[in-house]
Write a protein that holds these residues in place. Structure first.
Motif, PDB file in Angstrom:
ATOM      1  N   PRO A 248       0.807  -1.231   0.000  1.00  0.00           N
ATOM      2  CA  PRO A 248       0.000   0.000   0.000  1.00  0.00           C
ATOM      3  C   PRO A 248       0.835   1.273   0.000  1.00  0.00           C
ATOM      4  O   PRO A 248       0.505   2.234  -0.704  1.00  0.00           O
ATOM      5  CB  PRO A 248      -0.833  -0.125   1.291  1.00  0.00           C
ATOM      6  N   VAL A 249       1.907   1.290   0.801  1.00  0.00           N
ATOM      7  CA  VAL A 249       2.754   2.488   0.849  1.00  0.00           C
ATOM      8  C   VAL A 249       3.458   2.692  -0.487  1.00  0.00           C
ATOM      9  O   VAL A 249       3.501   3.822  -1.004  1.00  0.00           O
ATOM     10  CB  VAL A 249       3.775   2.371   1.993  1.00  0.00           C
ATOM     11  N   ALA A 250       3.995   1.628  -1.049  1.00  0.00           N
ATOM     12  CA  ALA A 250       4.710   1.749  -2.315  1.00  0.00           C
ATOM     13  C   ALA A 250       3.777   2.215  -3.433  1.00  0.00           C
ATOM     14  O   ALA A 250       4.126   3.108  -4.228  1.00  0.00           O
ATOM     15  CB  ALA A 250       5.344   0.404  -2.678  1.00  0.00           C
ATOM     16  N   PHE A 251       2.594   1.626  -3.502  1.00  0.00           N
ATOM     17  CA  PHE A 251       1.643   1.984  -4.547  1.00  0.00           C
ATOM     18  C   PHE A 251       1.178   3.432  -4.390  1.00  0.00           C
ATOM     19  O   PHE A 251       1.115   4.194  -5.363  1.00  0.00           O
ATOM     20  CB  PHE A 251       0.442   1.033  -4.493  1.00  0.00           C
ATOM     21  N   THR A 252       0.880   3.824  -3.147  1.00  0.00           N
ATOM     22  CA  THR A 252       0.425   5.188  -2.881  1.00  0.00           C
ATOM     23  C   THR A 252       1.527   6.198  -3.174  1.00  0.00           C
ATOM     24  O   THR A 252       1.275   7.261  -3.754  1.00  0.00           O
ATOM     25  CB  THR A 252      -0.030   5.321  -1.415  1.00  0.00           C
ATOM     26  N   ALA A 253       2.757   5.873  -2.790  1.00  0.00           N
ATOM     27  CA  ALA A 253       3.881   6.775  -3.052  1.00  0.00           C
ATOM     28  C   ALA A 253       4.074   6.977  -4.547  1.00  0.00           C
ATOM     29  O   ALA A 253       4.250   8.113  -5.018  1.00  0.00           O
ATOM     30  CB  ALA A 253       5.148   6.217  -2.423  1.00  0.00           C
ATOM     31  N   LEU A 254       4.017   5.891  -5.303  1.00  0.00           N
ATOM     32  CA  LEU A 254       4.196   5.996  -6.749  1.00  0.00           C
ATOM     33  C   LEU A 254       3.087   6.840  -7.378  1.00  0.00           C
ATOM     34  O   LEU A 254       3.352   7.728  -8.195  1.00  0.00           O
ATOM     35  CB  LEU A 254       4.209   4.602  -7.372  1.00  0.00           C
ATOM     36  N   ALA A 255       1.843   6.574  -6.957  1.00  0.00           N
ATOM     37  CA  ALA A 255       0.708   7.303  -7.535  1.00  0.00           C
ATOM     38  C   ALA A 255       0.776   8.791  -7.211  1.00  0.00           C
ATOM     39  O   ALA A 255       0.508   9.635  -8.071  1.00  0.00           O
ATOM     40  CB  ALA A 255      -0.601   6.714  -7.016  1.00  0.00           C
TER      41      ALA A 255
END
Length: 419
Positions: free
Chosen positions: A367-374
Motif C-alpha cells: 500500500p505504501v509503495a503503490f500510494t507513493a508511486l501514484a
C-alpha cells in the motif's frame, strides 16, 4: 477461532488484523471494494464482498451473516461504522451462533450522531467546547455569537466528512444558505462548535455492560490526511479515562467507545465520540490490549480490567503521512516523507509502524509503495485514496435514518427481506 472483521478497508481493520493474527486467531474481513487494505497483508486469509453499509445496511447484514455461516466464523467483530446495524440486529447475530460486542441500540443512538452526542455529553457532565445545535439557517448564521473560528458539523459524517471550519460571520451566513439549499436542516440540522486551541488526543476504551475494562490515550503528534494521525505519542491521561468511564457507565455501554479530546488552555474538551474501536496499535505498544479486551467481552461478556498503559510509545502510519505530504507538500513533500520514513529520521526516530509493519509480511509494504508511486506521478491522487476507503465503511445519513426507522418496528420481522 475464525474472526470476521466487519470492515476490510479502514485503518482500524488493518491494525486489528495484525493484532488478532499474531494472537493466534484466523482473520477474514468484509469489504464492498475489491481493492482494500486488508487484502494486502498475510494477516488476513480472505476478504469477502458485501454491499456498502452506507448504501444498504440490511443488505450488508444479510451478506455478513451469510459469509459467517459459510466460513464457520465464531465472532463478528465491529471495527467500523457497521456497529450501528450490528447493534440493532444483535439478537439476530447471536441467534446465528456468532459472538459480538455491541452496545444496546438505544445507547448507540445517544452518541452516533453529533447533535445527539453533544446532548448526551452535556447530560453526563463531560467538558465540551461551547456549542449549539442549529436547525434553521437563521440559527446557524446567528451561531457566530459562540465565537469564531468554529466547526460546523453535520450529524452523520466520518473523519473530516461533514465538518467545515468557518472563520467569519460572512462565511457562516454563506454556509447557512448553502445548508438550507441542500436541505440539511431537514436532516437533523448541524452542530456548531467553537474551536479550542490545543493538541488533539484520541481516547479509546472497551466496556463490559457499563464497566470500563481497558482504556488508552494518545496524542496526535502530526496530522496525515483528512484529519487522521500519521504520528502518535502514548499518554497517561487519568482525567480523560475517568470522564470516558463516566460516560460508559451512564450509557451502560457494552463494547468499544472512543473519543477525540482537545487539551485546551482550560483543560480537557471532548469534541467527538465514536461508538467503536479506533486504531488500537499505539495502545498495544503501551501495554494496553484493547483488541483482546474487545474479543473477551464479545465471547464471555466481560474481561479482566487492565491497568493504565506506559506513556511514551511513539508510533506512526507512513501511509497516512505520505498522503498528507501529497496533500500539503506535493511531490517534494512525498519524497521527503519517504526518505525520513525509510531512514528513521525526524519524527520517525524511535517510532514504530502501526499500520503496515513488516515482520515477515511481504505484502505489508505494497500500500505504501503503490500510494507513493501514484502521488509522485500525480499528487492530487491523495483524494482518491482518502475518499475511497472512507466510502467503503461510512454510515450515510440515509442509512442511519433507515436504521432508526427500523428500530421502532417489530424486531421479529424487521430484518427479513422479501423475495
Amino acid at each position: 477461532m475464525l474472526i470476521l472483521l466487519s470492515d476490510g478497508a479502514g485503518l482500524t481493520a488493518r491494525q486489528c488484523a495484525t493484532v488478532l493474527d499474531r494472537a493466534g486467531h484466523q482473520v477474514e474481513a468484509l469489504s464492498p471494494g475489491a481493492l482494500c487494505l486488508t487484502r494486502m497483508t498475510r494477516h488476513v486469509r480472505r476478504v469477502h464482498p458485501v454491499p456498502a453499509v452506507g448504501r444498504d445496511p440490511f443488505g450488508w447484514l444479510d451478506a455478513a451473516l451469510g459469509v459467517a455461516a459459510r466460513r464457520g466464523a465464531g465472532l463478528l467483530l465491529p471495527v467500523q461504522e457497521q456497529v450501528a446495524v450490528m447493534s440493532l440486529a444483535r439478537d439476530r447475530i447471536e441467534a446465528a451462533g456468532l459472538a459480538t460486542a455491541v452496545p444496546d441500540f438505544g445507547a448507540l443512538t445517544r452518541v452516533q450522531d453529533k447533535v445527539s452526542a453533544f446532548a448526551t455529553l452535556t447530560e453526563a457532565g463531560l467538558p465540551q467546547p461551547p456549542a449549539v445545535a442549529a436547525t434553521t439557517a437563521a440559527q446557524l448564521a446567528g451561531a457566530a455569537e459562540l465565537g469564531l473560528p468554529a466547526f460546523v458539523k453535520t450529524p452523520i459524517g466520518t473523519a473530516s466528512a461533514g465538518v467545515r471550519r468557518v472563520t467569519s460571520p460572512d462565511a457562516l451566513r454563506r454556509l447557512a444558505a448553502d445548508c438550507e439549499r441542500r436541505g440539511v436542516f431537514g436532516q437533523g440540522g448541524v452542530l456548531v462548535q467553537r474551536a479550542v486551541p490545543g493538541p488533539l488526543v484520541m481516547v479509546q476504551a472497551v466496556f463490559a455492560r457499563g464497566e470500563l475494562v481497558a482504556a488508552h490515550a494518545c496524542r496526535r503528534v502530526r496530522e496525515g490526511t483528512s484529519g487522521g494521525a500519521s504520528h502518535k505519542l502514548g499518554l497517561d491521561l487519568p482525567e480523560a479515562r475517568e470522564q470516558l468511564a463516566r460516560l460508559g457507565a451512564t450509557l451502560g455501554w457494552h463494547g468499544a467507545l472512543s473519543a477525540d479530546v482537545i487539551l485546551g488552555p482550560d483543560g480537557l474538551a471532548f469534541i467527538d465520540i465514536n461508538p467503536r474501536l479506533v486504531e488500537p496499535v499505539n495502545a498495544l505498544y503501551s501495554a494496553v490490549d484493547l483488541v483482546r479486551a474487545l474479543v473477551e467481552v464479545a465471547c464471555s461478556g466481560t474481561s479482566r480490567p487492565q491497568p493504565p498503559g506506559r506513556p511514551g510509545a511513539r508510533t506512526h502510519q507512513l501511509l497516512l503521512a505520505v498522503l498528507g505530504a501529497a496533500e500539503h507538500g506535493g511531490r517534494r513533500g512525498v519524497t521527503r516523507e519517504l526518505r525520513d520514513g525509510l531512514l528513521h529520521r525526524g519524527d520517525y526516530r524511535g517510532s514504530r509502524e502501526e499500520l503496515t509493519p513488516g515482520g515477515g509480511d511481504l505484502l505489508a509494504g505494497v500500500p505504501v509503495a503503490f500510494t507513493a508511486l501514484a502521488t509522485l506521478v500525480r499528487p492530487a491522487a491523495w483524494r482518491y485514496f482518502a475518499g475511497g476507503s472512507t466510502g467503503a465503511y461510512s454510515l450515510s445519513p440515509a442509512a442511519w435514518q433507515e436504521l432508526r426507522k427500523a428500530s421502532g418496528a417489530d424486531r421479529g420481522t424487521q430484518y427479513v427481506r422479501s423475495g
